[in-house]
Motif scaffolding. Sequence first.
Motif, PDB file in Angstrom:
ATOM      1  N   TYR A  92       0.832  -1.205   0.000  1.00 34.72           N
ATOM      2  CA  TYR A  92       0.000   0.000   0.000  1.00 34.72           C
ATOM      3  C   TYR A  92       0.868   1.257   0.000  1.00 34.72           C
ATOM      4  CZ  TYR A  92      -3.390   3.487   1.602  1.00 34.72           C
ATOM      5  OH  TYR A  92      -4.181   4.606   1.729  1.00 34.72           O
ATOM      6  N   ALA A 211      -6.393  -3.989   3.955  1.00 34.09           N
ATOM      7  CA  ALA A 211      -5.390  -3.330   3.106  1.00 34.09           C
ATOM      8  C   ALA A 211      -5.802  -3.344   1.646  1.00 34.09           C
ATOM      9  CB  ALA A 211      -4.040  -4.009   3.286  1.00 34.09           C
ATOM     10  N   LYS A 214      -8.025  -0.492   0.871  1.00 39.07           N
ATOM     11  CA  LYS A 214      -7.319   0.780   0.776  1.00 39.07           C
ATOM     12  C   LYS A 214      -6.656   0.931  -0.591  1.00 39.07           C
ATOM     13  CE  LYS A 214      -6.355   1.300   5.714  1.00 39.07           C
ATOM     14  NZ  LYS A 214      -5.301   1.413   6.751  1.00 39.07           N
ATOM     15  N   LYS A 215      -6.098  -0.152  -1.083  1.00 37.55           N
ATOM     16  CA  LYS A 215      -5.507  -0.114  -2.421  1.00 37.55           C
ATOM     17  C   LYS A 215      -6.568   0.178  -3.473  1.00 37.55           C
ATOM     18  CE  LYS A 215      -1.683  -3.377  -1.672  1.00 37.55           C
ATOM     19  NZ  LYS A 215      -1.092  -4.655  -2.117  1.00 37.55           N
TER      20      LYS A 215
END
Length: 243
Positions: A92, A211, A214-215
């Motif tokens: 990330y 995660a 979020k990417k």
Amino acid sequence: MENQNPDYTYKNVIQIEDADQSRKFIAGVFSWMFVALGISSIAAYLFASTPSLLQLLVDPATGQATILFWVAMFSPFAFVLIMSFGINRISYLGLSLLYIAYSAATGISLSFILLIYTASSVSGVFLTSSVVFGIMAVAGYTTKTDLTKFGSLMMMLLVGIIVATIVNFFLHSSGLSMLISYIGVAVFVGLTAYDVQKLKRIGAGLEYGDASAKKMALMGGLTLYLDFVNLFLFLLRIFGRRR
């Protein structure tokens, strides 16, 4: 015309179908979009208004483009490819740094529009683009109509625009150029609504704290950033006043 990113493949996400998570995801998407716009705007202004920086792009003695100019012109496309194909392998943090570098490079490549067009027309077109983009983003987020087939049509038209642009590079037809610009505006107006709806649906099936989510929010910001920049550039070609 800026490159339109391809569809991304996301894996290992948590399906929860939560409207609240979807709103958080969309908020993250727009946050990344605004980050890119801010970085690009600052980079474009600095390179257009600072002679010492402008000389890094154009040799003042010969008037020829420098290596940095060509790097700034073509590196954004490379950044998009790296981020899109490496989303599941790049961390990330790494993806964020690539995104920031991409935004800066794009801003540098766009600095010349501030030298070609008057500041008032650039500001006016930017405001118009913002209003149109905002309206279509709201429409895409709130509509109950499935825009999947509509989005596929817009992507087909986008391919046509790219082919026509390449052809016109050799023909130098002002009429064809203007036609491409009008069609380009229509395409990216439509893609804005389609992409926002697609991202809304993606967000509804994700846990935002993951995660991978979020990417995806970052890549979603890239998608909307490209929609906005292309809409802005096509409108500028139509309504912009040259110096």
